[in-house]
Enzyme design. Sequence first.
Site, PDB file in Angstrom:
ATOM      1  N   GLY A  19       0.835  -1.206   0.000  1.00 14.24           N
ATOM      2  CA  GLY A  19       0.000   0.000   0.000  1.00 14.24           C
ATOM      3  C   GLY A  19       0.868   1.253   0.000  1.00 14.24           C
ATOM      4  CB  ILE A  96      -9.015  -3.136   4.862  1.00 19.78           C
ATOM      5  CG1 ILE A  96      -9.629  -3.879   6.073  1.00 19.78           C
ATOM      6  CG2 ILE A  96      -7.988  -3.999   4.154  1.00 19.78           C
ATOM      7  CD1 ILE A  96     -10.508  -5.051   5.694  1.00 19.78           C
ATOM      8  CB  THR A  97     -11.634   1.745   4.859  1.00 23.44           C
ATOM      9  OG1 THR A  97     -11.401   1.740   3.452  1.00 23.44           O
ATOM     10  CG2 THR A  97     -10.622   2.626   5.551  1.00 23.44           C
ATOM     11  CG  ASP A  99     -14.864   4.162   5.423  1.00 19.86           C
ATOM     12  OD1 ASP A  99     -14.305   3.416   6.245  1.00 19.86           O
ATOM     13  OD2 ASP A  99     -14.310   5.164   4.922  1.00 19.86           O
ATOM     14  N   GLY A 154     -19.114   6.980   9.690  1.00 19.50           N
ATOM     15  CA  GLY A 154     -18.935   5.890   8.716  1.00 19.50           C
ATOM     16  C   GLY A 154     -17.825   4.920   9.076  1.00 19.50           C
ATOM     17  CD  GLN A 155     -12.903   5.697   8.756  1.00 20.15           C
ATOM     18  OE1 GLN A 155     -12.361   6.549   9.450  1.00 20.15           O
ATOM     19  NE2 GLN A 155     -12.239   5.014   7.837  1.00 20.15           N
ATOM     20  CE1 TYR A 158      -8.770   2.260   8.681  1.00 18.01           C
ATOM     21  CE2 TYR A 158      -9.005   4.283   9.943  1.00 18.01           C
ATOM     22  CZ  TYR A 158      -8.274   3.490   9.082  1.00 18.01           C
ATOM     23  OH  TYR A 158      -7.053   3.915   8.631  1.00 18.01           O
ATOM     24  CE1 TYR A 190      -9.439  11.916   7.800  1.00 17.07           C
ATOM     25  CE2 TYR A 190     -10.060  11.051   5.641  1.00 17.07           C
ATOM     26  CZ  TYR A 190     -10.333  11.233   6.985  1.00 17.07           C
ATOM     27  OH  TYR A 190     -11.493  10.731   7.530  1.00 17.07           O
TER      28      TYR A 190
END
Length: 251
Positions: A19, A96-97, A99, A154-155, A158, A190
């Site tokens: 990655g 990984i995500t 979301d 949304g996480q 995560y 980010y």
Amino acid sequence: MSFKEVKDKNIALVTGATGGLGTAMCQKLLDDGYFVVANYRNEDTAARWHEKNLELGYDCAMVKGDVTSFDEVGEMVRSIKEKYGPVAVLINNAGITRDTPIWKMQLNQWQEVINTNLNSAFYCVRHVIEDMIAKGFGRIINISSVNGQRGQFGQTNYSAAKAGMHGFTKSLAMEVAKKGITVNTISPGYIATDMVMAVREEVRNKIVEQIPMGRLGGTEEIAHLVSFLASEKSAYITGANYAINGGQHVY
Ligand code: CAA
């Protein structure tokens, strides 16, 4: 590289190496003189990645292994030890995500993220720690996230995994402090990787607007800190969490 040369070097294992962050870390650690073992899951991606890195003058040893499997990680660590020697520096970077808001989240989306981002750290540490203790030296660096510190719509999966990673760091740091092993967390904000670029453009732009520095971070900015924490110079730093997020979350 001869067996002796390999043995004389500190061996660094980077999980999820192919990655964006992993690539920058591998390159920086090679620049620093480590013998770098790059963990991957997908053969095709890894072959292309290895080739591209060779063209740039970066030669990692490649090792396949699914970090969500305790047994596969054990096998991977044993094979590294047999071929090159015991791991001295472990970077738990694979992540990984999946979301989605909690009301849409499926069991597999929760489990995949917890397994890949959190359980993997235990699996890798459990398999390398006895050799680090025997050697009286080790560096463990866990790659968490700003979203483990502050939460993100949304996480839930995560953020839970990434926050858990730092709890793991703190307890582990205490347990191995007398053994010459340091354990630290890096919490990137980010960063310009495929993972962040996969966030819908208008959503991502809104997030970037809220970053005081007004930009995404660079992968090399994370790699430089990894390099410092892996070095002997960082010997008195353990159980710490380093935020690199352009001011997005200050505390
Ligand atoms: N706060 C409050 N409400 C929000 C919100 C937020 N941040 N984001 C979305 N909502 C609301 C929307 O306004 C919308 O409300 P209405 O239905 O009332 O209009 C509702 O939630 C649904 O929003 P979406 O249309 O965006 O829903 P979606 O299902 O299409 O998408 C999502 C949900 C995938 C989570 C999307 O919002 C998203 O991608 N968010 C960003 C997630 C993120 O930052 N991921 C980071 C990935 S990179 C990474 O993780 C690396 C790292 O470590 C930093």
